[in-house]
Design a protein around this motif. Structure first.
Motif, PDB file in Angstrom:
ATOM      1  N   ALA A  20       1.701  -2.230   8.559  1.00 56.87           N
ATOM      2  CA  ALA A  20       2.850  -2.916   7.883  1.00 56.87           C
ATOM      3  C   ALA A  20       3.291  -2.236   6.620  1.00 56.87           C
ATOM      4  CB  ALA A  20       2.501  -4.377   7.789  1.00 56.87           C
ATOM      5  N   SER A  21       2.852  -0.909   6.392  1.00 60.47           N
ATOM      6  CA  SER A  21       2.764  -0.391   4.774  1.00 60.47           C
ATOM      7  C   SER A  21       3.958   0.576   4.972  1.00 60.47           C
ATOM      8  CB  SER A  21       1.623   0.127   4.371  1.00 60.47           C
ATOM      9  OG  SER A  21       0.960   0.988   5.240  1.00 60.47           O
ATOM     10  N   ASP A  22       4.980   0.736   5.705  1.00 60.69           N
ATOM     11  CA  ASP A  22       5.826   1.625   5.770  1.00 60.69           C
ATOM     12  C   ASP A  22       6.565   1.847   4.536  1.00 60.69           C
ATOM     13  OD1 ASP A  22       4.741   1.712   8.371  1.00 60.69           O
ATOM     14  OD2 ASP A  22       6.821   2.268   9.242  1.00 60.69           O
ATOM     15  N   GLN A  23       7.244   0.735   3.952  1.00 61.98           N
ATOM     16  CA  GLN A  23       7.836   0.825   3.007  1.00 61.98           C
ATOM     17  C   GLN A  23       7.285   1.109   1.655  1.00 61.98           C
ATOM     18  OE1 GLN A  23      11.337   0.899   3.051  1.00 61.98           O
ATOM     19  NE2 GLN A  23      10.955   1.436   0.910  1.00 61.98           N
ATOM     20  N   SER A  24       5.881   0.735   1.738  1.00 66.93           N
ATOM     21  CA  SER A  24       4.949   1.023   0.347  1.00 66.93           C
ATOM     22  C   SER A  24       4.776   2.581   0.474  1.00 66.93           C
ATOM     23  CB  SER A  24       3.765   0.252   0.558  1.00 66.93           C
ATOM     24  OG  SER A  24       4.089  -1.042   0.560  1.00 66.93           O
ATOM     25  N   ILE A  25       4.406   3.219   1.446  1.00 71.07           N
ATOM     26  CA  ILE A  25       4.281   4.497   1.833  1.00 71.07           C
ATOM     27  C   ILE A  25       5.680   5.341   1.408  1.00 71.07           C
ATOM     28  CG2 ILE A  25       3.867   6.520   3.222  1.00 71.07           C
ATOM     29  CD1 ILE A  25       1.951   4.309   5.089  1.00 71.07           C
TER      30      ILE A  25
ATOM     31  N   ILE B  48       5.704   5.411  -2.640  1.00 72.98           N
ATOM     32  CA  ILE B  48       4.602   6.246  -2.952  1.00 72.98           C
ATOM     33  C   ILE B  48       5.140   7.685  -3.023  1.00 72.98           C
ATOM     34  CG2 ILE B  48       2.245   6.878  -2.929  1.00 72.98           C
ATOM     35  CD1 ILE B  48       1.887   3.973  -2.001  1.00 72.98           C
ATOM     36  N   MET B  49       5.742   8.042  -1.687  1.00 75.63           N
ATOM     37  CA  MET B  49       5.909   9.294  -1.695  1.00 75.63           C
ATOM     38  C   MET B  49       7.388   9.842  -2.172  1.00 75.63           C
ATOM     39  SD  MET B  49       3.095  10.497  -0.162  1.00 75.63           S
ATOM     40  CE  MET B  49       3.560  12.170   0.354  1.00 75.63           C
ATOM     41  N   GLY B  50       8.012   8.989  -2.508  1.00 80.22           N
ATOM     42  CA  GLY B  50       9.442   9.033  -3.194  1.00 80.22           C
ATOM     43  C   GLY B  50      10.367   9.731  -2.218  1.00 80.22           C
ATOM     44  N   TRP B  51       9.985   9.049  -0.785  1.00 76.21           N
ATOM     45  CA  TRP B  51      11.056   9.731   0.390  1.00 76.21           C
ATOM     46  C   TRP B  51      12.420   8.843   0.357  1.00 76.21           C
ATOM     47  CZ3 TRP B  51       6.721   8.765   4.214  1.00 76.21           C
ATOM     48  CH2 TRP B  51       5.848   9.761   4.214  1.00 76.21           C
TER      49      TRP B  51
ATOM     50  N   GLY C 132       3.633  16.785   7.240  1.00 82.25           N
ATOM     51  CA  GLY C 132       2.253  16.822   6.906  1.00 82.25           C
ATOM     52  C   GLY C 132       2.824  17.060   5.202  1.00 82.25           C
ATOM     53  N   TYR C 133       2.094  16.521   4.367  1.00 87.47           N
ATOM     54  CA  TYR C 133       2.147  16.457   2.909  1.00 87.47           C
ATOM     55  C   TYR C 133       0.989  16.654   1.873  1.00 87.47           C
ATOM     56  CZ  TYR C 133       6.837  14.693   4.169  1.00 87.47           C
ATOM     57  OH  TYR C 133       8.017  14.448   4.817  1.00 87.47           O
ATOM     58  N   ASP C 134       0.894  17.491   1.229  1.00 85.10           N
ATOM     59  CA  ASP C 134      -0.107  17.331   0.260  1.00 85.10           C
ATOM     60  C   ASP C 134       0.098  16.421  -0.830  1.00 85.10           C
ATOM     61  OD1 ASP C 134      -1.453  19.995   1.384  1.00 85.10           O
ATOM     62  OD2 ASP C 134      -0.298  21.158  -0.219  1.00 85.10           O
TER      63      ASP C 134
END
Length: 76
Positions: A24-29, A32-35, A44-46
């Motif tokens: 359930a954390s898709d929006q938070s991720i 965080i990632m700035g997508w 894949g992301y460093d």
């Protein structure tokens, strides 16, 4: 989408650990990632130290280890 934090040994390149982020954390991720666009499921992301810290809060535990290169992996 399944999001995994993967730790790779800096010397050998082998995966040392893998942690699945809560479903359930898709929006938070995304925040965080700035997508701004949806992920396709093969990326894949460093991670920066700040991004890793925020993702550790979602996990509910610390996983940082200076011996590892930490990445976020997106899977369908």
């Amino acid at each position: 989408m399944i999001y995994l934090i993967e730790a790779f040994d800096k010397d050998s390149g082998f995966m040392a650990s893998e942690e699945k982020l809560p479903n359930a954390s898709d929006q938070s991720i995304k925040t965080i990632m700035g997508w701004t666009a949806e992920q396709e499921g093969w990326e894949g992301y460093d991670l920066s130290h700040e991004q890793l810290g925020a993702l550790e809060k979602l996990l509910g535990k610390g996983i940082y280890n200076p011996a590892y290169k930490i990445q976020l992996n997106c899977n369908v």
